[in-house]
Design a protein around this motif. Structure first.
Motif, PDB file in Angstrom:
ATOM      1  N   ARG A  48      -5.538   9.296 -10.317  1.00 52.90           N
ATOM      2  CA  ARG A  48      -4.672  10.051  -9.400  1.00 52.90           C
ATOM      3  C   ARG A  48      -3.234  10.103  -9.903  1.00 52.90           C
ATOM      4  N   TYR A  62     -11.963   0.266  -7.588  1.00 44.11           N
ATOM      5  CA  TYR A  62     -10.913   0.934  -6.800  1.00 44.11           C
ATOM      6  C   TYR A  62     -11.028   2.416  -7.150  1.00 44.11           C
ATOM      7  N   PHE A  70       0.809  -1.211   0.000  1.00 40.20           N
ATOM      8  CA  PHE A  70       0.000   0.000   0.000  1.00 40.20           C
ATOM      9  C   PHE A  70       0.847   1.268   0.000  1.00 40.20           C
ATOM     10  N   SER A  71       2.174   1.132   0.020  1.00 42.31           N
ATOM     11  CA  SER A  71       3.028   2.322   0.063  1.00 42.31           C
ATOM     12  C   SER A  71       2.856   3.185  -1.170  1.00 42.31           C
ATOM     13  N   ASP A  72       2.471   2.592  -2.296  1.00 40.90           N
ATOM     14  CA  ASP A  72       2.212   3.373  -3.515  1.00 40.90           C
ATOM     15  C   ASP A  72       0.730   3.366  -3.868  1.00 40.90           C
ATOM     16  N   ASP A  73      -0.136   3.091  -2.882  1.00 39.33           N
ATOM     17  CA  ASP A  73      -1.586   3.031  -3.096  1.00 39.33           C
ATOM     18  C   ASP A  73      -1.973   1.987  -4.139  1.00 39.33           C
ATOM     19  N   TYR A  74      -1.199   0.910  -4.200  1.00 44.59           N
ATOM     20  CA  TYR A  74      -1.440  -0.178  -5.153  1.00 44.59           C
ATOM     21  C   TYR A  74      -1.419   0.307  -6.603  1.00 44.59           C
ATOM     22  N   ARG A  75      -0.703   1.370  -6.873  1.00 38.45           N
ATOM     23  CA  ARG A  75      -0.707   1.930  -8.222  1.00 38.45           C
ATOM     24  C   ARG A  75      -0.354   0.896  -9.275  1.00 38.45           C
ATOM     25  N   ALA A 123      -8.925   5.036  -9.180  1.00 42.16           N
ATOM     26  CA  ALA A 123      -7.646   5.306  -8.521  1.00 42.16           C
ATOM     27  C   ALA A 123      -6.579   5.681  -9.539  1.00 42.16           C
ATOM     28  N   ASP A 161     -10.815   8.007  -4.416  1.00 43.82           N
ATOM     29  CA  ASP A 161     -10.457   8.267  -3.015  1.00 43.82           C
ATOM     30  C   ASP A 161      -9.859   7.033  -2.353  1.00 43.82           C
ATOM     31  N   LEU A 162      -9.402   6.077  -3.185  1.00 39.12           N
ATOM     32  CA  LEU A 162      -8.671   4.882  -2.758  1.00 39.12           C
ATOM     33  C   LEU A 162      -9.522   3.950  -1.891  1.00 39.12           C
TER      34      LEU A 162
END
Length: 407
Positions: free
Chosen positions: A345, A401, A151-156, A342, A404-405
């Motif tokens: 973003r 997804y 999750f450190s990169d918001d699952y990008r 997502a 707003d995540l």
């Protein structure tokens, strides 16, 4: 990386999903088809043959007598042997001529027999070998990014609206050999829908070619004046990169996927190129032509991305429904929540996403191999490894997804 791919034969009407968490998916079948596409926020109305379809509603509960047969009939009711007519891969050499890398296509195209496609799938990679080409070794890894959850990169990098097609080619002859690879895609704007409400208002906007120093390609937009549900409009991009400095890119922007295909195929089958034409059709084809010396190898990457920014709720107020389990009414209300995606973003459009894919394809593939290998090297039997990997497909096929995540 020493990956061993699962060999289990899937149902003909489905395929390995390419996509991302909350981004929808494109199914790549063992017969080379692209089908069951849900990248237009259309989880309940997949695009099967260029139009959105909805299976009949089941009447038998899962597990009860007759449910397996009924589900099979439901799947077959929206099956198309060709898949989306404007979406396919193709190859050309002087020894083989031009061939579409699937078993069914337009009448003008030369296709492959089933035994000419060796397909092995383990989510999220389809590894394909085309063993009967003369003079070349041709292999494909078709995949999307799915890293070990972080999750450190918001699952990008696990939620990219992106499919990558990495070809590995080797010249097995004793002479210099010209080779061409082609990918075609179709403008699917205006197609999709909701449960009980298919939307089939195809946008007539033709693609345009964009010439770039890194990754030239085709851009598929939509007509902003068209009166259609915003949930099914956005843009697509198809770009190409190769590790050969003297390769030549050519294209046909705007061929008609509902026609027989002669205007596109006749030229490609003669010289392995297209004539950089712009027409009024909704599909676009992109070709990379190059030459390899004896025993020389090359890597070529097609990067296909999509960007559907409006994830709209069908209604914000359902109190007038007969019962809570009723399907939502047609999505005509102006008072609808836009949840967004997502991926919006991190990227402005599909052109940026497709470039990211060309830049990062090797690291994306490496991250997948890492978690695949950790399972392969565990104490799990291989059938469990395959099952564990392939049972992750709902993360592409059935998730939201939001911007707003939330998921």
């Amino acid at each position: 990386m020493g990956i061993i791919y699962g060999k289990r034969k899937p149902r003909n009407e489905s395929g390995l999903p390419l996509g991302g968490i909350g981004a929808g998916k494109i199914e790549f079948g063992r017969d080379g088809r692209f089908t069951n596409i849900t990248i237009n926020n259309n989880w309940d109305c997949p695009i099967v043959d260029g139009s959105a379809k909805q299976p009949p509603i089941p009447h038998i509960l899962e597990g009860f007598q007759g449910s397996i047969l009924e589900n099979s009939i439901r799947r077959q009711s929206i099956y198309s042997a060709e898949g989306v007519p404007g979406a396919w891969l193709a190859a050309y050499t002087p020894l083989d001529g031009a061939k579409v890398l699937k078993t069914h296509s337009r009448s003008a195209f030369v296709c492959l027999d089933e035994d000419e496609i060796d397909f092995e799938g383990r989510f999220p990679i389809a590894h394909v070998n085309y063993p009967k080409f003369k003079g070349i070794s041709l292999e494909l890894d078709a995949f999307s990014s799915f890293a070990v959850p972080d999750f450190s990169d918001d699952y990008r990098d696990s939620a990219l609206p992106l499919a990558l097609f990495v070809f590995r080619i080797k010249n097995k002859t004793t002479q210099v050999l010209p080779i061409s690879l082609m990918m075609s895609w179709q403008n699917l704007n205006g197609i999709g829908g909701y449960a009980g409400y298919p939307i089939n208002q195809p946008d007539s906007t033709p693609p345009i070619f964009r010439n770039e120093s890194f990754g030239s390609g085709l851009w598929f937009a939509h007509d902003p004046k068209q009166q259609v549900d915003l949930r099914v409009v956005g843009d697509y991009s198809l770009r190409v990169w190769i590790d050969q400095p003297d390769a030549i890119v050519s294209y046909y922007a705007g061929w008609d996927p509902t026609d027989n295909g002669h205007d596109l195929w006749d030229l490609f089958s003669r010289i392995g190129e297209l004539d950089n034409r712009h027409c009024k059709g909704t599909a676009g084809a992109l070709v990379e032509k190059f030459s390899l010396k004896s025993e020389e190898k090359a890597i070529l990457v097609f990067s296909l991305a999509w960007y559907m920014p409006y994830l709209l709720a069908a209604e914000t107020e359902w109190s007038h429904l007969v019962r809570p389990s009723s399907p939502p009414p047609p999505p005509t209300s102006t008072n609808r929540i836009d949840y967004g995606h997502a991926y919006s973003r991190f990227f402005r459009d599909s052109w940026e996403v497709s470039k990211y894919g060309l830049q990062k394809w090797h690291s994306v593939l490496k991250k997948i191999h890492i978690w695949h290998e950790s399972l392969i090297n565990s104490s799990l039997p291989m059938r469990f490894v395959d099952a564990l990997c392939n049972d992750l497909f709902p993360l592409y096929a059935g998730t939201w997804y939001t911007k707003d995540l939330k998921y």
